[in-house]
Design an enzyme around this catalytic site. Structure first.
Site, PDB file in Angstrom:
ATOM      1  N   SER A  66       0.826  -1.209   0.000  1.00 44.68           N
ATOM      2  CA  SER A  66       0.000   0.000   0.000  1.00 44.68           C
ATOM      3  C   SER A  66       0.860   1.259   0.000  1.00 44.68           C
ATOM      4  O   SER A  66       0.438   2.312  -0.492  1.00 44.68           O
ATOM      5  CB  SER A  66      -0.932   0.009   1.218  1.00 44.68           C
ATOM      6  OG  SER A  66      -0.201   0.140   2.434  1.00 44.68           O
ATOM      7  N   THR A  68       3.519   1.765  -1.678  1.00 41.96           N
ATOM      8  CA  THR A  68       4.213   1.971  -2.956  1.00 41.96           C
ATOM      9  C   THR A  68       3.293   1.830  -4.160  1.00 41.96           C
ATOM     10  O   THR A  68       3.767   1.806  -5.294  1.00 41.96           O
ATOM     11  CB  THR A  68       5.373   0.970  -3.087  1.00 41.96           C
ATOM     12  OG1 THR A  68       4.865  -0.371  -2.977  1.00 41.96           O
ATOM     13  CG2 THR A  68       6.418   1.188  -2.007  1.00 41.96           C
ATOM     14  N   CYS A 104      -2.825  11.167   1.064  1.00 37.08           N
ATOM     15  CA  CYS A 104      -1.645  10.461   1.566  1.00 37.08           C
ATOM     16  C   CYS A 104      -0.758  11.489   2.242  1.00 37.08           C
ATOM     17  O   CYS A 104      -0.174  12.359   1.577  1.00 37.08           O
ATOM     18  CB  CYS A 104      -0.889   9.770   0.435  1.00 37.08           C
ATOM     19  SG  CYS A 104       0.674   9.021   0.995  1.00 37.08           S
ATOM     20  N   SER A 305      -3.326  -0.371   6.514  1.00 38.34           N
ATOM     21  CA  SER A 305      -3.636   0.396   5.315  1.00 38.34           C
ATOM     22  C   SER A 305      -3.852  -0.569   4.158  1.00 38.34           C
ATOM     23  O   SER A 305      -3.024  -1.462   3.931  1.00 38.34           O
ATOM     24  CB  SER A 305      -2.492   1.359   4.980  1.00 38.34           C
ATOM     25  OG  SER A 305      -2.759   2.077   3.792  1.00 38.34           O
ATOM     26  N   HIS A 310       0.728  -1.580   8.275  1.00 42.77           N
ATOM     27  CA  HIS A 310       1.686  -0.666   7.657  1.00 42.77           C
ATOM     28  C   HIS A 310       3.072  -0.866   8.270  1.00 42.77           C
ATOM     29  O   HIS A 310       3.198  -1.144   9.462  1.00 42.77           O
ATOM     30  CB  HIS A 310       1.223   0.771   7.869  1.00 42.77           C
ATOM     31  CG  HIS A 310       1.869   1.780   6.977  1.00 42.77           C
ATOM     32  ND1 HIS A 310       3.099   2.328   7.265  1.00 42.77           N
ATOM     33  CD2 HIS A 310       1.461   2.336   5.808  1.00 42.77           C
ATOM     34  CE1 HIS A 310       3.408   3.195   6.304  1.00 42.77           C
ATOM     35  NE2 HIS A 310       2.443   3.221   5.417  1.00 42.77           N
ATOM     36  N   MET A 314       1.122   5.745   8.344  1.00 46.76           N
ATOM     37  CA  MET A 314       0.618   6.659   7.340  1.00 46.76           C
ATOM     38  C   MET A 314       0.657   8.078   7.897  1.00 46.76           C
ATOM     39  O   MET A 314       0.316   8.291   9.069  1.00 46.76           O
ATOM     40  CB  MET A 314      -0.812   6.302   6.944  1.00 46.76           C
ATOM     41  CG  MET A 314      -0.983   4.837   6.503  1.00 46.76           C
ATOM     42  SD  MET A 314      -1.099   3.661   7.881  1.00 46.76           S
ATOM     43  CE  MET A 314      -2.809   3.892   8.366  1.00 46.76           C
TER      44      MET A 314
END
Length: 391
Positions: A66, A68, A104, A305, A310, A314
């Site tokens: 997620s 990348t 993001c 994520s 993750h 994030m």
């Protein structure tokens, strides 16, 4: 049989914070992709290499996570008082889907630098040496981000000594200020409560804090889920049953937050809301082998994520963490010692991160004027991406 040649599109591959993605100037996209819609989504999917049933994105620019599988479109701003408009697309890995429902925070760190490098910022705003203050209008959530981009000899400075856990090498620090980070509804707590109960079939009733600051996020107690809050990616991502439980929680939480009407709709809204679980600070070893001591952090947080834990945090979820920490009674505030905070340093799988936010109560409603954090960004490659024709 005749085959059409590939299309080449100017693009920049950039790291921003603990993420990386493909950046485009809106004006450089093919005319059919300069407007939102199915053809733009098809182009971005092909650039990234999705949908990929192998979940590797070998035939595209995505990196099979997620963090990348991301795209960014930047243009001169149409918003008064802003320099550029920034649109973020989270590309699903194994599904033909681009999620436009949120921002993001990590890639936000690269937007100002990209805009300067691509001539989208008034040259008078760029000092010979110093800091360029770039006002960014975030189109997904209709909010302002202010990026403080270091400049040396009239150019963006990318190298430096700033270290960011989750990124291997040091770089120049970029300060990000997220102004009024509550979502467009203006309601920081969608249910009206700082602490709720979430009923999930098969899991029972869970304590939860639902917040819409930075990005819609569901905070849970680690202990109620059978976790310590010190879990690594392998602990969660190698457990299909755990991932299914988190997705079930996310779907039911999304309904309670008013983001969707039925739990089935969560499948088409993968980027939001996020799910995170918190626990009091404790000693642990990060994924890089660094020893993190409890007295170095205020709280332990793990977040998911796009259906996976993750590897760090994030950026938008970090804003949610800081905001929730500033409000008495939330699960984040409780786990961090139940004291008012204007900044918080939390532990995540890759190390630590400090984020600041100041919350005030006005007419009984909690508001946050700004959340801030330090990130870094740099160009990895620039030139053209090549894709087969989009039918």
């Amino acid at each position: 049989m005749t085959y059409l040649a590939q299309t080449q599109i100017p693009a920049t591959y950039m790291r921003g914070g603990t993420s990386k993605g493909v950046f485009f100037s809106l004006k450089d996209l093919p005319e059919y992709a300069q407007q939102a819609g199915a053809k733009r989504d098809a182009l971005l999917l092909r650039v990234i290499g999705s949908p990929d049933p192998y979940a590797k994105q070998i035939d595209g620019m995505g990196g099979a996570s997620s963090s990348t599988s991301k795209t960014v479109i930047v243009s001169e701003s149409t918003q008064n008082g802003h320099d550029v408009d920034y649109l973020f697309g989270q590309v699903a890995i194994d599904k033909p889907f681009v999620d436009w429902s949120g921002n993001c925070g990590n890639l936000s760190a690269a937007v100002g630098a990209f805009a300067i490098n691509n001539g989208l910022v008034d040259p008078s705003k760029i000092p010979t040496t110093g800091v360029a203050v770039i006002r960014i209008w975030q189109l997904n959530i209709k909010k302002t981000i202010v990026a403080h981009v270091p400049i040396t000899d009239g150019k963006v400075q990318e190298t430096g000594a700033f270290e960011l856990d989750g990124v291997t090498f040091p770089a120049a620090k970029i300060q990000l200020d997220f102004l009024d980070p509550t979502d467009a509804s203006g309601e920081m707590f969608p249910t009206g409560n700082v602490l709720d109960t979430l009923s999930v079939p098969g899991l029972g009733e869970l304590d939860a804090t639902f917040i819409a600051a930075g990005i819609p996020t569901i905070f849970l107690r680690a202990e109620q889920l059978g976790y310590s809050g010190l879990e690594t990616q392998d602990d969660i991502n190698n457990d299909p049953e755990a991932l299914a439980r988190f997705e079930l929680i996310r779907a039911h939480g999304a309904v309670k937050m008013g983001l969707i009407e039925r739990i089935e709709q969560a499948q088409t809204r993968q980027h939001t809301p996020k799910v995170a679980f918190v626990a009091p600070a404790a000693d642990y070893v990060s994924s890089s082998g660094k020893a993190i001591e409890a007295n170095q952090i205020d709280i332990s947080v793990r977040a998911l994520s796009m259906g996976k834990l993750h590897h760090a945090m994030m950026g938008t979820a970090a804003v949610a963490i800081a905001t929730a920490a500033a409000v008495p009674g939330t699960l984040v505030n409780q786990a961090a010692g139940s004291i008012p905070r204007e900044s918080i340093k939390f532990g995540h799988p890759s190390g630590t991160l400090e984020v600041g936010a100041k919350a005030t109560q006005i007419d009984g409603k909690w508001v946050v004027s700004q959340a801030s954090m330090g990130r870094s960004a740099r160009i990895l490659m620039q030139g053209w991406v090549h894709i087969p024709p989009i039918v």
